[in-house]
Design an enzyme around this catalytic site. Structure first.
Site, PDB file in Angstrom:
ATOM      1  N   LYS A 195      25.871  37.762  26.117  1.00 19.78           N
ATOM      2  CA  LYS A 195      25.022  36.597  26.162  1.00 19.78           C
ATOM      3  C   LYS A 195      24.341  36.473  27.514  1.00 19.78           C
ATOM      4  O   LYS A 195      23.303  35.815  27.647  1.00 19.78           O
ATOM      5  CB  LYS A 195      25.877  35.334  25.956  1.00 19.78           C
ATOM      6  CG  LYS A 195      26.663  35.337  24.674  1.00 19.78           C
ATOM      7  CD  LYS A 195      27.636  34.131  24.641  1.00 19.78           C
ATOM      8  CE  LYS A 195      28.590  34.245  23.475  1.00 19.78           C
ATOM      9  NZ  LYS A 195      29.697  33.298  23.587  1.00 19.78           N
ATOM     10  N   GLY A 196      24.932  37.079  28.515  1.00 20.96           N
ATOM     11  CA  GLY A 196      24.487  36.896  29.897  1.00 20.96           C
ATOM     12  C   GLY A 196      23.023  37.208  30.160  1.00 20.96           C
ATOM     13  O   GLY A 196      22.387  36.587  31.002  1.00 20.96           O
TER      14      GLY A 196
ATOM     15  N   GLU B 180      19.971  43.542  31.471  1.00 24.43           N
ATOM     16  CA  GLU B 180      21.334  43.071  31.733  1.00 24.43           C
ATOM     17  C   GLU B 180      21.320  41.934  32.754  1.00 24.43           C
ATOM     18  O   GLU B 180      20.398  41.825  33.567  1.00 24.43           O
ATOM     19  CB  GLU B 180      22.140  44.224  32.349  1.00 24.43           C
ATOM     20  CG  GLU B 180      23.163  44.844  31.438  1.00 24.43           C
ATOM     21  CD  GLU B 180      24.391  43.981  31.169  1.00 24.43           C
ATOM     22  OE1 GLU B 180      24.312  42.733  31.217  1.00 24.43           O
ATOM     23  OE2 GLU B 180      25.447  44.558  30.894  1.00 24.43           O
ATOM     24  N   ASP B 181      22.356  41.131  32.726  1.00 27.01           N
ATOM     25  CA  ASP B 181      22.507  40.095  33.739  1.00 27.01           C
ATOM     26  C   ASP B 181      23.003  40.676  35.064  1.00 27.01           C
ATOM     27  O   ASP B 181      22.459  40.391  36.117  1.00 27.01           O
ATOM     28  CB  ASP B 181      23.446  38.969  33.248  1.00 27.01           C
ATOM     29  CG  ASP B 181      24.783  39.478  32.714  1.00 27.01           C
ATOM     30  OD1 ASP B 181      25.018  40.709  32.692  1.00 27.01           O
ATOM     31  OD2 ASP B 181      25.610  38.631  32.313  1.00 27.01           O
TER      32      ASP B 181
ATOM     33  N   ASP C  73      28.196  45.687  37.382  1.00 32.25           N
ATOM     34  CA  ASP C  73      29.378  45.543  38.221  1.00 32.25           C
ATOM     35  C   ASP C  73      30.027  46.928  38.346  1.00 32.25           C
ATOM     36  O   ASP C  73      29.595  47.739  39.159  1.00 32.25           O
ATOM     37  CB  ASP C  73      30.263  44.503  37.506  1.00 32.25           C
ATOM     38  CG  ASP C  73      31.457  44.049  38.304  1.00 32.25           C
ATOM     39  OD1 ASP C  73      31.364  44.005  39.535  1.00 32.25           O
ATOM     40  OD2 ASP C  73      32.491  43.726  37.697  1.00 32.25           O
TER      41      ASP C  73
ATOM     42  N   LYS D 254      25.914  44.642  41.791  1.00 32.95           N
ATOM     43  CA  LYS D 254      27.003  44.610  42.781  1.00 32.95           C
ATOM     44  C   LYS D 254      27.441  46.051  43.033  1.00 32.95           C
ATOM     45  O   LYS D 254      28.433  46.500  42.478  1.00 32.95           O
ATOM     46  CB  LYS D 254      28.194  43.811  42.221  1.00 32.95           C
ATOM     47  CG  LYS D 254      28.018  42.318  42.221  1.00 32.95           C
ATOM     48  CD  LYS D 254      29.351  41.594  42.145  1.00 32.95           C
ATOM     49  CE  LYS D 254      29.765  41.336  40.726  1.00 32.95           C
ATOM     50  NZ  LYS D 254      30.862  40.337  40.600  1.00 32.95           N
TER      51      LYS D 254
ATOM     52  N   PHE E   2      32.162  36.759  42.726  1.00 34.81           N
ATOM     53  CA  PHE E   2      31.987  36.399  41.315  1.00 34.81           C
ATOM     54  C   PHE E   2      30.928  35.315  41.220  1.00 34.81           C
ATOM     55  O   PHE E   2      31.069  34.235  41.800  1.00 34.81           O
ATOM     56  CB  PHE E   2      33.305  35.951  40.682  1.00 34.81           C
ATOM     57  CG  PHE E   2      33.219  36.004  39.181  1.00 34.81           C
ATOM     58  CD1 PHE E   2      33.420  37.197  38.505  1.00 34.81           C
ATOM     59  CD2 PHE E   2      32.890  34.876  38.446  1.00 34.81           C
ATOM     60  CE1 PHE E   2      33.297  37.278  37.118  1.00 34.81           C
ATOM     61  CE2 PHE E   2      32.767  34.934  37.059  1.00 34.81           C
ATOM     62  CZ  PHE E   2      32.979  36.132  36.400  1.00 34.81           C
TER      63      PHE E   2
ATOM     64  N   ASP F  16      28.469  33.678  33.222  1.00 32.97           N
ATOM     65  CA  ASP F  16      29.491  32.663  32.970  1.00 32.97           C
ATOM     66  C   ASP F  16      30.806  32.946  33.687  1.00 32.97           C
ATOM     67  O   ASP F  16      31.065  34.069  34.129  1.00 32.97           O
ATOM     68  CB  ASP F  16      29.809  32.604  31.472  1.00 32.97           C
ATOM     69  CG  ASP F  16      30.622  33.812  31.018  1.00 32.97           C
ATOM     70  OD1 ASP F  16      30.179  34.949  31.258  1.00 32.97           O
ATOM     71  OD2 ASP F  16      31.719  33.618  30.457  1.00 32.97           O
TER      72      ASP F  16
ATOM     73  N   ARG G 159      26.661  29.035  32.285  1.00 31.49           N
ATOM     74  CA  ARG G 159      25.530  29.907  31.968  1.00 31.49           C
ATOM     75  C   ARG G 159      24.198  29.192  32.170  1.00 31.49           C
ATOM     76  O   ARG G 159      23.184  29.798  32.493  1.00 31.49           O
ATOM     77  CB  ARG G 159      25.593  30.358  30.502  1.00 31.49           C
ATOM     78  CG  ARG G 159      26.716  31.312  30.180  1.00 31.49           C
ATOM     79  CD  ARG G 159      26.491  31.929  28.807  1.00 31.49           C
ATOM     80  NE  ARG G 159      27.697  32.577  28.287  1.00 31.49           N
ATOM     81  CZ  ARG G 159      28.059  33.824  28.552  1.00 31.49           C
ATOM     82  NH1 ARG G 159      27.329  34.559  29.358  1.00 31.49           N
ATOM     83  NH2 ARG G 159      29.160  34.334  28.020  1.00 31.49           N
TER      84      ARG G 159
HETATM   85  P1  IMP Z   1      30.441  46.221  34.141  1.00 30.55           P
HETATM   86  O1  IMP Z   1      30.684  46.942  32.855  1.00 30.55           O
HETATM   87  O2  IMP Z   1      31.668  46.174  35.001  1.00 30.55           O
HETATM   88  O3  IMP Z   1      29.258  46.721  34.905  1.00 30.55           O
HETATM   89  O4  IMP Z   1      30.283  44.721  33.759  1.00 30.55           O
HETATM   90  C1  IMP Z   1      29.126  44.136  33.451  1.00 30.55           C
HETATM   91  C2  IMP Z   1      29.388  42.796  32.793  1.00 30.55           C
HETATM   92  O5  IMP Z   1      30.475  42.102  33.403  1.00 30.55           O
HETATM   93  C3  IMP Z   1      28.207  41.902  32.985  1.00 30.55           C
HETATM   94  O6  IMP Z   1      27.271  42.092  31.962  1.00 30.55           O
HETATM   95  C4  IMP Z   1      28.831  40.523  32.997  1.00 30.55           C
HETATM   96  O7  IMP Z   1      28.926  40.036  31.678  1.00 30.55           O
HETATM   97  C5  IMP Z   1      30.216  40.730  33.564  1.00 30.55           C
HETATM   98  N1  IMP Z   1      30.284  40.383  35.002  1.00 30.55           N
HETATM   99  C6  IMP Z   1      30.427  41.233  36.037  1.00 30.55           C
HETATM  100  N2  IMP Z   1      30.419  40.587  37.214  1.00 30.55           N
HETATM  101  C7  IMP Z   1      30.244  39.294  36.923  1.00 30.55           C
HETATM  102  C8  IMP Z   1      30.110  38.103  37.739  1.00 30.55           C
HETATM  103  O8  IMP Z   1      30.126  38.104  38.974  1.00 30.55           O
HETATM  104  N3  IMP Z   1      29.932  36.916  37.056  1.00 30.55           N
HETATM  105  C9  IMP Z   1      29.877  36.856  35.693  1.00 30.55           C
HETATM  106  N4  IMP Z   1      29.975  37.945  34.907  1.00 30.55           N
HETATM  107  C10 IMP Z   1      30.166  39.147  35.514  1.00 30.55           C
HETATM  108 MG    MG Z   2      26.794  40.943  30.460  1.00 32.52          MG
END
Ligand code: IMP
Ligand code: MG
Length: 180
Positions: free
Chosen positions: A41-42, A97-98, A101, A129, A151, A158, A164
């Protein structure tokens, strides 16, 4: 108990940066159409704002994946909750993407989407990040903001489904727990 939220990026800063990224996307896709895949949803707030500002023809699809529970740590598991409605064959796909990470979600998704025969696939993210990256091979084509390892919430992001709808991006300082 309420969480303390410190503003990291104001609504104006985000707005301004989305204008720049949309202009860049419009230039890069000149003469073509772009098929945006919003990661729910992000990514939904960012996708709408971006789509409105792109000058080339835009089509939209949505996908929902899960790699996190109500916790702030990655489980490492990427599960498809909602798949695409439209075929990708011959399309210029831009994944929206939002935040990136660890990179696990996008590393998995790009591999899956490549199997659907798109013309090309690029990645656009509101936040990155890089300090947290596990999947170093993930290549991000458009990044609005690179942020430190905190975070964050707001603008679609969220914490346990809350915040959100904040129009800015803030760092959440959780009560009674160590800030991540
Ligand atoms: P990744 O697979 O670790 O790159 O994670 C990506 C997803 O983790 C994002 O699409 C977010 O939904 C969630 N996420 C990662 N960091 C944060 C944060 O700081 N706040 C909120 N959601 C996060
Ligand atoms: Mg996401």
């Amino acid at each position: 108990m309420s969480d303390k939220i410190r503003i990291l990026l104001t609504e104006e800063e985000v707005d301004q940066r989305i204008n720049e990224i949309a202009a860049q996307v419009s230039r890069d896709y000149e003469g073509k159409s772009v098929h945006l895949i919003c990661i729910l949803k992000g990514g939904v707030f960012f996708t709408c704002e971006l789509a409105k500002r792109i000058a080339v023809p835009v089509s939209l699809d949505f996908m929902s994946v899960s790699s996190y529970g109500a916790d702030t740590k990655s489980s490492g598991v990427v599960k498809i909750i909602k798949d695409l409605d439209e075929p990708l064959t011959g399309k210029h796909v831009l994944i929206v993407e939002d935040i990136i990470d660890s990179g696990r979600t996008l590393s998995y998704l790009t591999e899956v989407l490549k199997q659907h025969g798109p013309e090309d696939i690029r990645i656009c993210t509101l936040l990155d990040k890089p300090e947290r990256r596990v999947k170093k091979q993930v290549k991000v084509d458009y990044t609005c903001f690179t942020i430190p390892d905190k975070f964050v919430v707001g603008y679609g992001l969220d914490y346990a489904q809350k915040y959100r709808n904040l129009p800015y991006i803030g760092v959440i300082e959780m009560e009674g727990s160590e800030e991540k």
